[in-house]
Design an enzyme around this catalytic site. Structure first.
Site, PDB file in Angstrom:
ATOM      1  N   ASN A  57      31.253  43.379  29.793  1.00 22.64           N
ATOM      2  CA  ASN A  57      30.677  42.049  29.991  1.00 22.64           C
ATOM      3  C   ASN A  57      29.448  42.223  30.880  1.00 22.64           C
ATOM      4  O   ASN A  57      29.578  42.416  32.083  1.00 22.64           O
ATOM      5  CB  ASN A  57      31.725  41.139  30.650  1.00 22.64           C
ATOM      6  CG  ASN A  57      31.168  39.769  30.973  1.00 22.64           C
ATOM      7  OD1 ASN A  57      30.034  39.434  30.599  1.00 22.64           O
ATOM      8  ND2 ASN A  57      31.954  38.969  31.684  1.00 22.64           N
TER       9      ASN A  57
ATOM     10  N   LYS B 195      27.329  40.122  31.699  1.00 23.24           N
ATOM     11  CA  LYS B 195      27.011  38.890  32.447  1.00 23.24           C
ATOM     12  C   LYS B 195      25.511  38.586  32.322  1.00 23.24           C
ATOM     13  O   LYS B 195      24.915  38.914  31.292  1.00 23.24           O
ATOM     14  CB  LYS B 195      27.491  39.012  33.901  1.00 23.24           C
ATOM     15  CG  LYS B 195      28.982  39.417  33.966  1.00 23.24           C
ATOM     16  CD  LYS B 195      29.618  39.274  35.296  1.00 23.24           C
ATOM     17  CE  LYS B 195      31.081  39.710  35.199  1.00 23.24           C
ATOM     18  NZ  LYS B 195      31.814  39.527  36.428  1.00 23.24           N
TER      19      LYS B 195
ATOM     20  N   HIS C  93      36.062  32.811  30.850  1.00 22.11           N
ATOM     21  CA  HIS C  93      35.827  33.732  31.969  1.00 22.11           C
ATOM     22  C   HIS C  93      35.863  32.952  33.283  1.00 22.11           C
ATOM     23  O   HIS C  93      35.456  31.786  33.341  1.00 22.11           O
ATOM     24  CB  HIS C  93      34.465  34.429  31.792  1.00 22.11           C
ATOM     25  CG  HIS C  93      34.291  35.540  32.764  1.00 22.11           C
ATOM     26  ND1 HIS C  93      33.879  35.323  34.058  1.00 22.11           N
ATOM     27  CD2 HIS C  93      34.527  36.870  32.657  1.00 22.11           C
ATOM     28  CE1 HIS C  93      33.870  36.489  34.699  1.00 22.11           C
ATOM     29  NE2 HIS C  93      34.247  37.440  33.865  1.00 22.11           N
TER      30      HIS C  93
ATOM     31  N   GLU D 186      34.006  32.930  35.736  1.00 27.05           N
ATOM     32  CA  GLU D 186      32.718  32.344  36.152  1.00 27.05           C
ATOM     33  C   GLU D 186      32.423  31.070  35.369  1.00 27.05           C
ATOM     34  O   GLU D 186      31.811  30.131  35.896  1.00 27.05           O
ATOM     35  CB  GLU D 186      31.607  33.400  36.014  1.00 27.05           C
ATOM     36  CG  GLU D 186      31.760  34.465  37.103  1.00 27.05           C
ATOM     37  CD  GLU D 186      31.445  35.882  36.675  1.00 27.05           C
ATOM     38  OE1 GLU D 186      30.736  36.087  35.683  1.00 27.05           O
ATOM     39  OE2 GLU D 186      31.936  36.819  37.359  1.00 27.05           O
TER      40      GLU D 186
ATOM     41  N   GLU E  40      42.176  38.641  34.419  1.00 28.97           N
ATOM     42  CA  GLU E  40      41.146  38.974  35.404  1.00 28.97           C
ATOM     43  C   GLU E  40      41.400  38.170  36.682  1.00 28.97           C
ATOM     44  O   GLU E  40      40.952  37.012  36.791  1.00 28.97           O
ATOM     45  CB  GLU E  40      39.753  38.626  34.860  1.00 28.97           C
ATOM     46  CG  GLU E  40      39.382  39.362  33.609  1.00 28.97           C
ATOM     47  CD  GLU E  40      37.865  39.483  33.449  1.00 28.97           C
ATOM     48  OE1 GLU E  40      37.380  40.611  33.476  1.00 28.97           O
ATOM     49  OE2 GLU E  40      37.187  38.459  33.339  1.00 28.97           O
TER      50      GLU E  40
ATOM     51  N   GLY F  74      34.122  41.600  40.768  1.00 29.51           N
ATOM     52  CA  GLY F  74      32.874  41.856  41.482  1.00 29.51           C
ATOM     53  C   GLY F  74      33.048  42.090  42.967  1.00 29.51           C
ATOM     54  O   GLY F  74      32.072  42.069  43.723  1.00 29.51           O
TER      55      GLY F  74
ATOM     56  N   SER G 250      36.767  44.760  38.871  1.00 27.27           N
ATOM     57  CA  SER G 250      36.387  45.977  39.605  1.00 27.27           C
ATOM     58  C   SER G 250      36.951  47.253  38.970  1.00 27.27           C
ATOM     59  O   SER G 250      37.330  48.184  39.673  1.00 27.27           O
ATOM     60  CB  SER G 250      36.777  45.870  41.085  1.00 27.27           C
ATOM     61  OG  SER G 250      36.088  44.783  41.683  1.00 27.27           O
TER      62      SER G 250
HETATM   63  P1  13P Z   1      33.583  43.451  37.608  1.00 27.61           P
HETATM   64  O1  13P Z   1      34.041  44.621  36.764  1.00 27.61           O
HETATM   65  O2  13P Z   1      32.140  43.537  37.997  1.00 27.61           O
HETATM   66  O3  13P Z   1      34.507  43.193  38.754  1.00 27.61           O
HETATM   67  O4  13P Z   1      33.678  42.155  36.652  1.00 27.61           O
HETATM   68  C1  13P Z   1      34.828  41.954  35.933  1.00 27.61           C
HETATM   69  C2  13P Z   1      34.584  40.878  34.962  1.00 27.61           C
HETATM   70  O5  13P Z   1      34.361  39.736  35.326  1.00 27.61           O
HETATM   71  C3  13P Z   1      34.589  41.214  33.531  1.00 27.61           C
HETATM   72  O6  13P Z   1      34.576  40.082  32.736  1.00 27.61           O
END
Ligand code: 13P
Length: 247
Positions: free
Chosen positions: A11, A13, A94, A96, A164, A170, A210
């Site tokens: 992803n 982002k 997701h 976010e 997740e 993150g 992560s």
């Molecule tokens: P990170 O791997 O940067 O923690 O993000 C995970 C994520 O949100 C994947 O969709």
């Protein structure tokens, strides 16, 4: 038990540009183990570009889409448009989208139903916040998010569940393999009792939060972890190690 094909999604982002995509594509093309379902999710404006560059054995996913085919929904895109571009997968729900853009369980579920009706594979994300985990609500939150999806869909064959935990995204704080396995196992049990044993056995439940080249192998050893949804590390060379975590 049905064999579940290992699934790894990157992803990206809201990151990258054409030059950065060229670098990522060059690393992946020709070097990916095709026994793993590997998916890259670029920002929507680069879907077509990424699709045109990646080997056809790698899939392209959108990071989001809306719940209807077309109309006055400024800024949004539909599953029909994704299909038109040859995009096969979409990430929905997701954290976010849920927590920055305020998407409700019901909206996420409606989006899942519409994307599935358009034959896309849905990577449906769920996960608890830190305060919810600390309050002992991990299972309740994940089940609540999944129940909304269950009530909206009938065919789970093109669904991948991405667990997740919001506190791990993150932050560099990965769930331990035991913590992730515990939730994945609970989710599989829930699916067996609320949907069917067949779906519970066959559905991929992937972990995100992560994930790195350094921690992926230990996570991948767990019986109910069928792959990963990777953010930051999917932009880096170690993404190849994560795809190969089960080797
Ligand atoms: P990170 O791997 O940067 O923690 O993000 C995970 C994520 O949100 C994947 O969709």
């Amino acid at each position: 038990m049905a064999a579940r094909k290992f699934f790894v999604g990157g992803n990206w982002k809201m990151n990258g540009n054409k030059a950065a995509i060229d670098v990522i594509v060059e690393r992946l093309n020709g070097s990916i183990n095709t026994s793993v379902e590997t998916v890259c999710a670029p920002p929507q404006c680069y879907l077509d570009y990424t699709k045109s560059k990646l080997d056809s054995s790698l899939f392209v996913a959108a990071q989001n889409c809306y719940k209807v085919e077309k109309g006055a929904f400024t800024g949004d895109i539909s599953p029909a448009m994704l299909k038109d571009l040859g995009v096969s997968h979409v990430i929905l729900g997701h954290s976010e989208r849920r927590h920055v853009f305020g998407e409700s369980d019901q909206l996420v579920a409606d989006k899942c139903a519409h994307a599935l009706a358009n034959d896309l594979t849905v990577i449906a994300c769920i996960g608890e916040k830190l305060e919810e985990r600390e309050a002992g609500q991990t299972e309740a939150v994940n089940v609540r998010q999944l129940t909304a999806i269950k009530n909206a869909i009938s065919d789970w064959s093109k669904v991948v569940i991405a667990y997740e935990p919001v506190w791990a995204i993150g932050t560099g704080k990965t769930a331990t393999p035991d913590q992730a396995q515990e939730v994945h196992e609970e989710l599989r049990k829930w699916l067996a009792s609320e949907v069917s044993k067949e779906v519970s056995d066959s559905i991929r439940i992937i972990y995100g939060g992560s994930v790195t080249g350094a921690n992926c192998k230990d996570l991948a050893k767990k019986p109910d972890i069928d792959g990963f949804l990777v953010g930051g590390a999917s932009l880096k060379p170690e993404f190849v190690d994560i795809i190969n975590a089960r080797d």
